[in-house]
Design a protein around this motif. Structure first.
Motif, PDB file in Angstrom:
ATOM      1  N   LEU A  84       0.826  -1.204   0.000  1.00  0.00           N
ATOM      2  CA  LEU A  84       0.000   0.000   0.000  1.00  0.00           C
ATOM      3  C   LEU A  84       0.866   1.262   0.000  1.00  0.00           C
ATOM      4  O   LEU A  84       0.648   2.183  -0.789  1.00  0.00           O
ATOM      5  N   VAL A  85       1.859   1.298   0.883  1.00  0.00           N
ATOM      6  CA  VAL A  85       2.762   2.447   0.941  1.00  0.00           C
ATOM      7  C   VAL A  85       3.519   2.588  -0.377  1.00  0.00           C
ATOM      8  O   VAL A  85       3.666   3.695  -0.911  1.00  0.00           O
ATOM      9  N   TYR A  86       3.993   1.471  -0.926  1.00  0.00           N
ATOM     10  CA  TYR A  86       4.686   1.496  -2.207  1.00  0.00           C
ATOM     11  C   TYR A  86       3.778   2.054  -3.301  1.00  0.00           C
ATOM     12  O   TYR A  86       4.188   2.912  -4.089  1.00  0.00           O
ATOM     13  N   GLY A  87       2.538   1.585  -3.357  1.00  0.00           N
ATOM     14  CA  GLY A  87       1.598   2.071  -4.361  1.00  0.00           C
ATOM     15  C   GLY A  87       1.333   3.563  -4.230  1.00  0.00           C
ATOM     16  O   GLY A  87       1.266   4.288  -5.233  1.00  0.00           O
ATOM     17  N   ILE A  88       1.206   4.040  -3.002  1.00  0.00           N
ATOM     18  CA  ILE A  88       0.980   5.470  -2.783  1.00  0.00           C
ATOM     19  C   ILE A  88       2.190   6.281  -3.241  1.00  0.00           C
ATOM     20  O   ILE A  88       2.046   7.306  -3.925  1.00  0.00           O
ATOM     21  N   LEU A  89       3.396   5.824  -2.882  1.00  0.00           N
ATOM     22  CA  LEU A  89       4.604   6.549  -3.289  1.00  0.00           C
ATOM     23  C   LEU A  89       4.774   6.560  -4.805  1.00  0.00           C
ATOM     24  O   LEU A  89       5.108   7.597  -5.399  1.00  0.00           O
TER      25      LEU A  89
END
Length: 144
Positions: A84-89
């Motif tokens: 999720l964090v990777y996708g947001i970044l």
């Protein structure tokens, strides 16, 4: 001792520590604001601000790395959270670049698409590693 004339309780120390963290974060945000202002409003070349960018990066990542490893207080990401964090970044980096510059040609993938996908992966991976090492360090300290 000459310099320790006052007995300071833990609440005072904790208040001082939290206030110092607050001012550290405020100065980091202000420095980032100055960098963005000089880059995008005044139009200064990126090379003229490289030293400010390096100091800001060292400050932010050094603080986070220290908190992750020595403090062990930041959350450890599970696979779903890391993705999720990777996708947001990636969305922020690639989306911002696409909005600002348009779709780049595929022939320039090593300077356009690769950093947008690899950079966040490295950041999330380093975060996860330091958080895991910090948790392991704390667990070892508790069991000793």
């Amino acid at each position: 001792m000459m310099f320790n004339r006052f007995n300071v309780d833990e609440r005072s120390k904790q208040t001082a520590t939290h206030t110092a963290y607050f001012f550290l974060h405020i100065t980091q945000l202000l420095l980032a604001g100055v960098i963005f202002y000089r880059l995008y409003i005044l139009g200064q070349p990126d090379g003229e601000l490289r030293d400010f960018q390096l100091v800001l990066g060292l400050s932010i990542f050094g603080y986070m790395g220290t908190q992750l490893y020595l403090g062990g207080i930041l959350p450890i990401l599970n696979v779903k959270g890391a993705l999720l964090v990777y996708g947001i970044l990636v969305t922020m980096v690639a989306g911002g670049s696409l909005l600002a510059y348009g779709v780049p040609p595929l022939s320039d993938w090593s300077t356009t698409w690769l950093p947008a996908f690899l950079g966040p992966a490295i950041l999330v991976g380093l975060y996860a590693l330091l958080a895991w090492l910090g948790k392991r360090r704390l667990e070892r300290q508790i069991t000793e």
